[in-house]
Design a protein around this motif. Structure first.
Motif, PDB file in Angstrom:
ATOM      1  N   THR A   6       0.833  -1.206   0.000  1.00 38.69           N
ATOM      2  CA  THR A   6       0.000   0.000   0.000  1.00 38.69           C
ATOM      3  C   THR A   6       0.865   1.253   0.000  1.00 38.69           C
ATOM      4  OG1 THR A   6      -1.716  -1.185   1.210  1.00 38.69           O
ATOM      5  CG2 THR A   6      -1.846   1.208   1.219  1.00 38.69           C
ATOM      6  N   LEU A   7       1.903   1.271   0.839  1.00 34.07           N
ATOM      7  CA  LEU A   7       2.789   2.434   0.905  1.00 34.07           C
ATOM      8  C   LEU A   7       3.526   2.615  -0.418  1.00 34.07           C
ATOM      9  CD1 LEU A   7       4.043   4.762   2.442  1.00 34.07           C
ATOM     10  CD2 LEU A   7       5.638   3.127   3.491  1.00 34.07           C
ATOM     11  N   TYR A  63      11.385   4.745   6.597  1.00 37.35           N
ATOM     12  CA  TYR A  63      10.427   3.716   7.001  1.00 37.35           C
ATOM     13  C   TYR A  63      11.167   2.417   7.327  1.00 37.35           C
ATOM     14  CZ  TYR A  63       6.794   0.219   6.961  1.00 37.35           C
ATOM     15  OH  TYR A  63       5.975  -0.816   7.329  1.00 37.35           O
ATOM     16  N   SER A  67      11.215   0.790  10.914  1.00 37.12           N
ATOM     17  CA  SER A  67      10.559  -0.505  10.961  1.00 37.12           C
ATOM     18  C   SER A  67      11.474  -1.556  11.578  1.00 37.12           C
ATOM     19  CB  SER A  67      10.133  -0.924   9.553  1.00 37.12           C
ATOM     20  OG  SER A  67       9.494  -2.167   9.584  1.00 37.12           O
ATOM     21  N   GLY A  93       5.317  11.078   7.884  1.00 34.74           N
ATOM     22  CA  GLY A  93       4.857  10.006   8.758  1.00 34.74           C
ATOM     23  C   GLY A  93       5.492   8.639   8.635  1.00 34.74           C
ATOM     24  N   PRO A  94       6.708   8.484   8.105  1.00 36.73           N
ATOM     25  CA  PRO A  94       7.251   7.128   7.974  1.00 36.73           C
ATOM     26  C   PRO A  94       7.455   6.424   9.313  1.00 36.73           C
ATOM     27  CG  PRO A  94       8.961   8.736   7.494  1.00 36.73           C
ATOM     28  CD  PRO A  94       7.653   9.489   7.592  1.00 36.73           C
ATOM     29  N   ALA A  96       5.686   6.830  12.074  1.00 39.31           N
ATOM     30  CA  ALA A  96       4.371   6.425  12.568  1.00 39.31           C
ATOM     31  C   ALA A  96       3.858   5.216  11.795  1.00 39.31           C
ATOM     32  CB  ALA A  96       3.390   7.588  12.460  1.00 39.31           C
ATOM     33  N   LEU A  97       4.050   5.209  10.490  1.00 40.94           N
ATOM     34  CA  LEU A  97       3.608   4.060   9.687  1.00 40.94           C
ATOM     35  C   LEU A  97       4.328   2.785  10.109  1.00 40.94           C
ATOM     36  CD1 LEU A  97       3.454   5.776   6.199  1.00 40.94           C
ATOM     37  CD2 LEU A  97       1.508   5.015   7.575  1.00 40.94           C
ATOM     38  N   ALA A  98       5.622   2.888  10.353  1.00 36.54           N
ATOM     39  CA  ALA A  98       6.393   1.716  10.775  1.00 36.54           C
ATOM     40  C   ALA A  98       5.927   1.221  12.146  1.00 36.54           C
ATOM     41  CB  ALA A  98       7.880   2.050  10.805  1.00 36.54           C
ATOM     42  N   LEU A 100       2.970   1.713  13.502  1.00 38.67           N
ATOM     43  CA  LEU A 100       1.631   1.158  13.338  1.00 38.67           C
ATOM     44  C   LEU A 100       1.687  -0.263  12.774  1.00 38.67           C
ATOM     45  CD1 LEU A 100      -0.267   4.281  12.047  1.00 38.67           C
ATOM     46  CD2 LEU A 100      -0.913   2.916  14.049  1.00 38.67           C
ATOM     47  N   HIS A 101       2.626  -0.494  11.896  1.00 41.41           N
ATOM     48  CA  HIS A 101       2.777  -1.836  11.333  1.00 41.41           C
ATOM     49  C   HIS A 101       3.266  -2.814  12.397  1.00 41.41           C
ATOM     50  CE1 HIS A 101       4.659  -4.972   8.716  1.00 41.41           C
ATOM     51  NE2 HIS A 101       3.496  -4.828   8.136  1.00 41.41           N
ATOM     52  N   SER A 104       0.235  -2.994  15.410  1.00 45.05           N
ATOM     53  CA  SER A 104      -1.124  -2.747  14.918  1.00 45.05           C
ATOM     54  C   SER A 104      -2.192  -3.213  15.895  1.00 45.05           C
ATOM     55  CB  SER A 104      -1.333  -3.417  13.555  1.00 45.05           C
ATOM     56  OG  SER A 104      -1.137  -4.811  13.662  1.00 45.05           O
TER      57      SER A 104
END
Length: 118
Positions: A6-7, A63, A67, A93-94, A96-98, A100-101, A104
């Motif tokens: 998705t990213l 990210y 991550s 936001g990288p 935050a995305l990492a 969240l992954h 989750s």
């Protein structure tokens, strides 16, 4: 490290139709400014073109790095289940995305603070 599909799709969509030379030129200007300016108080990204160049060139690496750190932390401390995340200087936001992954199942509130309008 492989970006989540998705990213990767979002980044590809953002840069679709953009000249690679223009992205490289804007990214170089941004990189030069990072190296020149000692104070982090100034907003580094000067315009939407530089923001797009950052997303194309640096977001994947950022990210990936975050991550990896989140995954290492999750393995080292399996009982660590954060529920809230605050990112100051979040950019696109990288981090935050990492996070969240990685978490989750437990993260239910994410706050991003980014003073740059781009």
């Amino acid at each position: 490290m492989q970006l989540p599909e998705t990213l990767r799709s979002v980044i590809e969509g953002l840069v679709e139709g953009q000249s690679i030379q223009d992205l490289a030129r804007h990214y170089q200007a941004l990189s030069d400014r990072y190296r020149r300016e000692a104070a982090a108080s100034s907003l580094q990204i000067a315009n939407p073109s530089e923001a797009l160049a950052y997303v194309a060139a640096r977001l994947p690496a950022t990210y990936g790095t975050v991550s990896h750190a989140c995954n290492q932390l999750a393995q080292t401390l399996p009982d660590f289940t954060p529920t809230t995340l605050r990112v100051i200087g979040a950019g696109p936001g990288p981090a935050a995305l990492a996070a969240l992954h990685a978490w989750s199942d437990s993260l239910n509130a994410v706050y991003l603070l980014e003073p740059n309008p781009y």
